[in-house]
Write an enzyme that holds these catalytic residues in place. Sequence first.
Site, PDB file in Angstrom:
ATOM      1  CD  GLU A 440     -12.276  14.726 -23.810  1.00  0.00           C
ATOM      2  OE1 GLU A 440     -12.236  14.869 -25.042  1.00  0.00           O
ATOM      3  OE2 GLU A 440     -13.300  14.918 -23.147  1.00  0.00           O
ATOM      4  CG  ASP A 519     -14.999  12.375 -26.117  1.00  0.00           C
ATOM      5  OD1 ASP A 519     -14.291  11.431 -26.518  1.00  0.00           O
ATOM      6  OD2 ASP A 519     -15.480  12.450 -24.974  1.00  0.00           O
ATOM      7  CG  ASP A 521     -18.485  15.690 -26.795  1.00  0.00           C
ATOM      8  OD1 ASP A 521     -17.330  16.203 -26.761  1.00  0.00           O
ATOM      9  OD2 ASP A 521     -18.942  14.999 -25.873  1.00  0.00           O
ATOM     10  CG  ASP A 523     -18.111  18.664 -22.338  1.00  0.00           C
ATOM     11  OD1 ASP A 523     -18.396  19.880 -22.337  1.00  0.00           O
ATOM     12  OD2 ASP A 523     -18.528  17.835 -21.495  1.00  0.00           O
TER      13      ASP A 523
END
Length: 658
Positions: A440, A519, A521, A523
Amino acid sequence: MDAVKNQEELKPKAGEYGASNIQALEGLEAVRKRPGMYIGSTDTKGLHHLVWEVIDNSIDEHLAGYCTEIETIVHKDNSITVKDDGRGIPTDMHKKLKKSALEVVMTVLHAGGKFDKDTYKVSGGLHGVGVSCVNALSEHLRAEVHREGKVFVQEYGRGKPLGEVAAIGESGKTGTTITFRPDPEIFETLEYKYDILANRMRELAFLNKGLKLRLTDEREIEDDGSFKSESFLSEGGLKEFVEFIDASKQRLIDEPIHVTGVEENVEVEVALQYNTSYTETIYAYVNNINTREGGTHVNGFRRAVNRLFKQYGEDNGFFKKLKFNISGEDFREGLTAVISVKVPEPQFKGQTKGELGNSEVTGIVSRCVGEVLGHYLEEHPRAAKKIIDKVILAATARHAARKARELVQRKNVLTGSGLPGKLADCSSRDPESSELFLVEGDSAGGTAKQGRDRNFQAILPLRGKILNVEKALEHKIYENEEIKNMFTALGVTIEENDEGERILNMEKLRYHKIVIMCDADVDGSHIVTLILTFFFRYMRPLVESGYVYIAQPPLYMVKKGKQFRYCWTEEERREAVAAYATGENDSSVKIQRYKGLGEMNAEQLWETTMDPDTRILQQVSIDDAREADRVFSMLMGDDVPPRRAFIEANAKYANVDV
Ligand code: 0RA
């Protein structure tokens, strides 16, 4: 307590079920020795299987017309009680074995007792191994039977009776209550999961309309002091099941079409609805067992749907203006169906025995569905037209998608190597040892490029959010830069067979490990869901082959001076802090929370997430991908179907030019 000695008074009347019907086949030692052979596994799946096994027997009583309610209780110590109001397990003396039938049913393998083929029983696949298996794999089990005015009880330890069958009182009811505690010597985990139990019971309620299933969890106390509990009862059966599955979707016709029929002892029940989405959802069952891999019942259903709608469309001239053929695939978009058949002697095939093999079932289901659907189409011309319009829409979009795909795939061939400029390829040309990291963001992509082992690891950075595959039209998918890059980097193409079915050509697949690296997280996990949804819909065979993985970057680094530890869970973080701290609130212990891949340097990314010797990779199962797809459709919804806009813009069905 008086043990049952005088069997004369309990002797069955003529024609009634008696102990002599029960055949003794095998001992239970085998079950304890090789539990996997009988219940599949000894993990959480096998643990829950014990409950299904007992409930299946109660459901057999329901199918035979005797049981209306099944109550399941998870006790505080994770022991289970299943109570039904069926006839009760027979307790009379088994002539040959000189034991109570109850003892035989509970201690002899395959002595379910119901061997006559005229009644449907839940058997096949891994089910139907009998309550004796549950007994063998339980540290303790207690069976209580209400029958013939009495209450009978027998208890067992690891399958062996702890005493005789005892008549402990009188009862005006009938039924069986089984309480068991799974054996910790056998199972890797003993913890029952409420959601797993509840979901299966909801499903069983839909499949057996009128049967009430109650689930109580004594481990969980509600605000009002009562135990957590739910009741599942469906009066509408499969029709309600279809409505439940499609709850978040926009339906095309007022209510599901409902089919029931019987032929050659095979019972058929189907409910189907079309919605405005583009995906097909079919749940299929044989004797209440979910057949994930489909089989002859599903084939028969598809055959009928294709045949009837095609005939209807042709007879009414709806396809006249089309310049291309309608194919089987076009009837599947937006279709939700539940297919349930009851087959006296089911044959299961396939890798996980999840596919029905009985060939006679194809014709039976096809005829039953065909007959009802034929009448339906005659009687509901407006609904019929809506479905046909949807089918034409699907065919048109498929046609457009094919053109877009061919254009992209042809261009690729023309421009030499065809590999995307953004791809940092590896030197290996051996797919089996090559890995592709889908990363990403360009910046994390850059770090990964520096950190990787270029011999066998390739990096393809993906920009932010890849195209939303739920909302996008299929032909747009193939024009999307990120998605094109994935296809060309992987070396796979999509082709169509005669049925219009999209087939993934993996002959030139360049990597056997495809690692999604995002990531850690919210998102990041959203992007993982998005990519998985894409794989599930367009590259499913890669998932099925076990080639797709999710990287697990650490969440924390705990540091003290020159020492440091990476941590993947809160617990590891606590442990690391405890290990380094010399006293409470030791300020020399520092915790770094990694919010994104970008916070790691190349070396850190390599040693925590990419190095095969130290990294953790989560292999994506087809169930994971399916779940991602489901979550994704729910999040994204389909308020205004984009394809509607597409088709309106292109007006006439026939002349879509892309
Ligand atoms: C053997 C024969 C019959 C019923 C059962 C077993 C039976 C087993 C279980 C397990 C849980 N609940 C159950 N209920 C019944 C037939 C009984 C008859 O013909 O009367």
